[in-house]
Design a protein around this motif. Structure first.
Motif, short mmCIF file in Angstrom:
data_model
loop_
_atom_site.label_atom_id
_atom_site.label_comp_id
_atom_site.label_asym_id
_atom_site.label_seq_id
_atom_site.Cartn_x
_atom_site.Cartn_y
_atom_site.Cartn_z
N ALA A 257 0.84 -1.21 0.00
CA ALA A 257 0.00 0.00 0.00
C ALA A 257 0.87 1.25 0.00
O ALA A 257 0.60 2.22 -0.73
N LYS A 258 1.92 1.23 0.81
CA LYS A 258 2.85 2.37 0.86
C LYS A 258 3.49 2.58 -0.51
O LYS A 258 3.63 3.71 -0.98
N GLY A 259 3.86 1.50 -1.16
CA GLY A 259 4.46 1.58 -2.49
C GLY A 259 3.51 2.18 -3.51
O GLY A 259 3.91 2.98 -4.36
N ASN A 260 2.24 1.79 -3.45
CA ASN A 260 1.24 2.35 -4.37
C ASN A 260 1.12 3.85 -4.18
O ASN A 260 1.07 4.61 -5.16
N ILE A 261 1.08 4.28 -2.94
CA ILE A 261 0.96 5.71 -2.64
C ILE A 261 2.19 6.46 -3.14
O ILE A 261 2.08 7.52 -3.75
N GLN A 262 3.37 5.90 -2.89
CA GLN A 262 4.60 6.55 -3.34
C GLN A 262 4.64 6.66 -4.86
O GLN A 262 5.05 7.70 -5.40
N GLN A 263 4.24 5.61 -5.54
CA GLN A 263 4.25 5.65 -7.01
C GLN A 263 3.29 6.71 -7.54
O GLN A 263 3.65 7.48 -8.44
N ARG A 264 2.11 6.78 -6.98
CA ARG A 264 1.13 7.78 -7.43
C ARG A 264 1.65 9.19 -7.15
O ARG A 264 1.52 10.09 -7.98
N SER A 265 2.23 9.37 -5.99
CA SER A 265 2.78 10.67 -5.62
C SER A 265 3.89 11.06 -6.59
O SER A 265 3.97 12.21 -7.03
N GLY A 266 4.74 10.12 -6.91
CA GLY A 266 5.83 10.38 -7.85
C GLY A 266 5.33 10.75 -9.23
O GLY A 266 5.87 11.64 -9.88
N LYS A 267 4.27 10.08 -9.67
CA LYS A 267 3.71 10.38 -10.98
C LYS A 267 3.13 11.79 -11.01
O LYS A 267 3.30 12.52 -11.99
#
Length: 57
Positions: free
Chosen positions: A39-49
């Motif tokens: 879940a943390k990874g999903n949030i980080q990826q979206r934030s990065g995008k």
């Protein structure tokens, strides 16, 4: 690609491994940690995008 996207992908991979090992060994705590990492990874990826899109926009 923003650095947060890369970190997010790493966390998702780490989480998937923890989740699978936890499931295979019936370790509920490890499995829960894996789900949290994913879940943390999903949030980080979206934030990065979003950050990448803003910087290019």
């Amino acid at each position: 690609m923003h650095k947060d996207e890369i970190k997010g992908a790493g966390n998702k991979a780490k989480g998937a491994i923890k989740d699978a090992v936890g499931k295979g060994t019936d370790n509920k705590k490890l499995q829960a940690e894996g789900k949290m990492d994913k879940a943390k990874g999903n949030i980080q990826q979206r934030s990065g995008k979003v950050k990448d899109a803003v910087s290019k926009g």
